[in-house]
Design a protein around this motif. Structure first.
Motif, short mmCIF file in Angstrom:
data_model
loop_
_atom_site.label_atom_id
_atom_site.label_comp_id
_atom_site.label_asym_id
_atom_site.label_seq_id
_atom_site.Cartn_x
_atom_site.Cartn_y
_atom_site.Cartn_z
N PHE A 248 16.87 -31.47 -4.24
CA PHE A 248 16.17 -30.64 -5.22
C PHE A 248 15.18 -29.76 -4.47
CE2 PHE A 248 12.53 -29.99 -8.15
CZ PHE A 248 13.18 -29.23 -9.11
N ILE A 249 15.28 -28.48 -4.68
CA ILE A 249 14.34 -27.52 -4.08
C ILE A 249 13.47 -27.01 -5.21
CG2 ILE A 249 14.09 -25.38 -2.77
CD1 ILE A 249 15.67 -27.61 -1.28
N VAL A 250 12.17 -27.19 -5.05
CA VAL A 250 11.23 -26.72 -6.07
C VAL A 250 11.33 -25.20 -6.16
CG1 VAL A 250 8.78 -26.58 -6.71
CG2 VAL A 250 9.69 -28.68 -5.70
N GLN A 251 11.46 -24.71 -7.39
CA GLN A 251 11.60 -23.27 -7.62
C GLN A 251 10.43 -22.52 -7.00
OE1 GLN A 251 11.98 -22.17 -11.74
NE2 GLN A 251 12.73 -20.15 -11.25
N GLY A 252 10.78 -21.43 -6.31
CA GLY A 252 9.76 -20.60 -5.68
C GLY A 252 9.51 -20.94 -4.22
N TYR A 253 10.19 -21.95 -3.71
CA TYR A 253 10.02 -22.36 -2.31
C TYR A 253 11.35 -22.23 -1.59
CZ TYR A 253 5.42 -23.78 -3.64
OH TYR A 253 4.12 -23.75 -4.09
N PRO A 254 11.30 -21.91 -0.30
CA PRO A 254 12.54 -21.67 0.44
C PRO A 254 13.39 -22.93 0.60
CG PRO A 254 10.66 -21.61 1.93
CD PRO A 254 10.11 -21.75 0.53
N ALA A 255 14.70 -22.76 0.47
CA ALA A 255 15.64 -23.87 0.68
C ALA A 255 15.77 -24.14 2.18
CB ALA A 255 17.00 -23.51 0.09
N GLU A 256 16.18 -25.32 2.51
CA GLU A 256 16.45 -25.73 3.88
C GLU A 256 15.25 -25.59 4.81
OE1 GLU A 256 20.23 -24.43 5.37
OE2 GLU A 256 21.13 -24.58 3.40
N VAL B 39 3.96 -23.39 2.94
CA VAL B 39 5.42 -23.23 3.03
C VAL B 39 6.13 -24.05 1.97
CG1 VAL B 39 7.44 -23.53 4.52
CG2 VAL B 39 5.28 -22.70 5.48
N GLY B 40 5.68 -25.30 1.80
CA GLY B 40 6.26 -26.19 0.81
C GLY B 40 5.34 -26.32 -0.39
N PRO B 41 5.82 -26.91 -1.46
CA PRO B 41 5.00 -27.03 -2.67
C PRO B 41 3.83 -27.99 -2.46
CG PRO B 41 7.03 -28.26 -2.92
CD PRO B 41 7.15 -27.50 -1.63
N PRO B 42 2.73 -27.78 -3.21
CA PRO B 42 1.61 -28.72 -3.15
C PRO B 42 2.11 -30.10 -3.59
CG PRO B 42 1.04 -26.76 -4.44
CD PRO B 42 2.49 -26.70 -4.16
N ARG C 128 9.47 -32.38 -12.34
CA ARG C 128 10.58 -32.18 -11.41
C ARG C 128 11.77 -33.06 -11.78
NH1 ARG C 128 7.40 -31.71 -5.63
NH2 ARG C 128 6.01 -30.02 -6.29
N LEU C 129 11.50 -34.29 -12.18
CA LEU C 129 12.59 -35.19 -12.56
C LEU C 129 13.33 -34.67 -13.80
CD1 LEU C 129 10.91 -38.67 -12.02
CD2 LEU C 129 12.83 -37.73 -10.74
N GLN C 130 12.62 -33.96 -14.67
CA GLN C 130 13.22 -33.46 -15.91
C GLN C 130 13.75 -32.03 -15.77
OE1 GLN C 130 10.03 -34.11 -18.67
NE2 GLN C 130 10.25 -36.33 -18.55
N ASP C 131 13.57 -31.42 -14.62
CA ASP C 131 14.04 -30.06 -14.38
C ASP C 131 15.57 -30.04 -14.48
OD1 ASP C 131 15.04 -27.70 -12.91
OD2 ASP C 131 12.92 -27.42 -12.38
N PRO C 132 16.15 -29.10 -15.22
CA PRO C 132 17.62 -29.04 -15.35
C PRO C 132 18.33 -28.85 -14.01
CG PRO C 132 16.56 -27.55 -16.91
CD PRO C 132 15.48 -28.11 -16.04
N GLU C 133 17.64 -28.32 -13.02
CA GLU C 133 18.22 -28.10 -11.69
C GLU C 133 18.18 -29.37 -10.83
OE1 GLU C 133 19.70 -25.20 -10.65
OE2 GLU C 133 19.44 -24.66 -12.76
N TYR C 134 17.45 -30.38 -11.26
CA TYR C 134 17.34 -31.61 -10.47
C TYR C 134 18.67 -32.35 -10.45
CZ TYR C 134 16.01 -36.25 -8.92
OH TYR C 134 15.96 -37.44 -8.25
N SER D 38 12.97 -37.22 -1.87
CA SER D 38 12.65 -35.89 -1.38
C SER D 38 12.45 -35.86 0.14
CB SER D 38 11.38 -35.36 -2.05
OG SER D 38 11.61 -35.18 -3.42
N VAL D 39 12.00 -36.97 0.68
CA VAL D 39 11.82 -37.06 2.13
C VAL D 39 13.15 -37.37 2.81
CG1 VAL D 39 10.70 -38.35 3.99
CG2 VAL D 39 9.39 -37.73 1.94
#
Length: 153
Positions: free
Chosen positions: A116-124, A76-79, A89-95, A109-110
């Motif tokens: 920040f939601i990792v691309q490809g994974y569901p928000a919330e 469900v969540g990223p590895p 992830r820290l350098q991602d423009p969406e971060y 993140s906890v």
């Protein structure tokens, strides 16, 4: 002198009394006064457990794959390979978080999973209450472990 001691004792007894439900005293104050702990105030883990138990008892293994943690095969969540993916992830423009290091990113993140939601994974999907259910030691140990995990090639 005896009157002062009596008044102090009377005041101390009054403050230690158990308030009645209709007393208008907030639940948090009543809980503190009685020493009772409700389930929502009990941490999932203390941080003194073995690292695998921290991840398992906290429920991380249900949603994430985590190297070296038995049963952590969630999809469900990223590895959680932050030794490999943390800097990306820290350098991602969406971060939009405040973290400067991978360690800080894990904690953030906890505690604030919506930053920040990792691309490809569901928000919330990540529970927002983890920050209040993990002890500081458990969170520190989780971050220290995850920042060292790398992708196996």
């Amino acid at each position: 002198m005896l009157l002062v001691v009596g008044l102090v004792l009377l005041y101390a007894l009054w403050t230690l009394r158990t308030p009645s439900p209709s007393s208008g005293v907030p639940d948090a104050v009543a809980t503190a006064a009685t020493g009772a702990l409700s389930p929502e105030r009990i941490p999932l883990v203390t941080g003194d457990e073995p690292i695998a138990d921290i991840f398992t008892k906290a429920g991380c293994v249900v949603c994430h794959s985590i190297p070296g943690i038995p049963g952590a095969n969630g999809q469900v969540g990223p590895p959680l390979l932050l030794g490999t993916t943390g800097q990306q992830r820290l350098q991602d423009p969406e971060y939009r978080g405040q973290a400067k290091t991978v360690h800080e990113y894990v904690v953030e993140s906890v505690v604030e999973p919506r930053r920040f939601i990792v691309q490809g994974y569901p928000a919330e999907t990540m529970p927002t209450w983890y920050g209040s259910k993990l002890s500081a030691l458990a969170l520190e140990r989780i971050a220290a472990y995850l920042e060292r995990q790398t992708e196996v090639r």
